[in-house]
Design an enzyme around this catalytic site. Sequence first.
Site, short mmCIF file in Angstrom:
data_model
loop_
_atom_site.label_atom_id
_atom_site.label_comp_id
_atom_site.label_asym_id
_atom_site.label_seq_id
_atom_site.Cartn_x
_atom_site.Cartn_y
_atom_site.Cartn_z
N CYS A 1 14.14 23.47 15.51
CA CYS A 1 13.17 23.21 16.57
C CYS A 1 11.79 22.88 15.99
O CYS A 1 11.22 23.65 15.20
CB CYS A 1 13.06 24.44 17.48
SG CYS A 1 11.87 24.26 18.83
N ARG B 1 17.59 15.79 21.89
CA ARG B 1 18.93 15.96 21.32
C ARG B 1 19.71 17.11 21.93
O ARG B 1 20.84 17.39 21.52
CB ARG B 1 18.81 16.17 19.80
CG ARG B 1 18.13 15.04 19.06
CD ARG B 1 17.74 15.43 17.66
NE ARG B 1 16.69 16.46 17.69
CZ ARG B 1 16.19 17.04 16.60
NH1 ARG B 1 16.64 16.69 15.40
NH2 ARG B 1 15.23 17.96 16.71
N CYS C 1 14.73 23.71 25.64
CA CYS C 1 13.69 22.94 24.96
C CYS C 1 13.73 21.50 25.44
O CYS C 1 14.77 20.98 25.84
CB CYS C 1 13.90 23.01 23.45
SG CYS C 1 12.60 22.18 22.48
N HIS D 1 17.23 25.83 19.96
CA HIS D 1 18.08 25.03 19.08
C HIS D 1 17.58 25.09 17.66
O HIS D 1 16.37 25.17 17.40
CB HIS D 1 18.15 23.57 19.56
CG HIS D 1 16.84 22.83 19.47
ND1 HIS D 1 16.49 22.05 18.40
CD2 HIS D 1 15.79 22.77 20.33
CE1 HIS D 1 15.30 21.53 18.60
NE2 HIS D 1 14.84 21.95 19.76
N ASP E 1 13.55 18.94 23.65
CA ASP E 1 14.11 18.07 22.61
C ASP E 1 15.20 17.16 23.18
O ASP E 1 16.14 17.63 23.83
CB ASP E 1 14.68 18.93 21.48
CG ASP E 1 14.95 18.13 20.22
OD1 ASP E 1 15.82 17.23 20.26
OD2 ASP E 1 14.31 18.40 19.19
#
Length: 218
Positions: A101, A46, A42, A98, A44
């Site tokens: 999400c 993080r 992803c 994750h 993202d």
Amino acid sequence: MQFTDRLLLENRAWAAGIRAADPEIFSRLHQGQAPGALWIGCCDSRVPAEQICNASPGELFIHRNIANLVDENDANVMSVLEYALKALEVEHIIVCGHRGCGGIQAAISGDEALAALPRVESHVGQLRQLVAVHADELNRFTQLGDKVDHVVELNVTAQVERLAELSLVRESWAARRAPTLHGWVYDLASGQLDDVVSRGPADADAIPEANGWRRAAS
């Protein structure tokens, strides 16, 4: 100091630290790459693949998109997959989702904010199909966060099954008995990875029902 200026300074410090530990590393990397795995993760911020796996430069070939999706109609992900299998001959493909999400949450809740993000809306459309197929199963969850995390696991499984159906993967299985496919989930709260599903050449003739939602909806 501007954020981008800090990043450039941090790059210099990082490169110096890497060279101090391994003076020849950049010379070796300059000669070419031989990563052990393709990572489909992803976007993202993080979930930095190399850091959460403590991987060194050159170990992971990485593609990232919102909600770590594999879409045969996406030239980006398919070109990455083709290069990873035919040029780099990776031994593993990891699909990593994750918990928490945002793309999954939007697909579940029908987030109205996506109305202003038509490309994102289109991208996560297939997730809504997955949610619809598992609607009865998801109704047992009373908290949205728990429902999101369950769909995260369903999604990495569905993407692994989708990879297992692709001709690129099946041709590679027939030619060199690789790669092994893995579905992992990263926990933002603990920093740990969970192994959810795996598929390999031995599964080539067994198409699981987990991915039936895509064929039925096509």
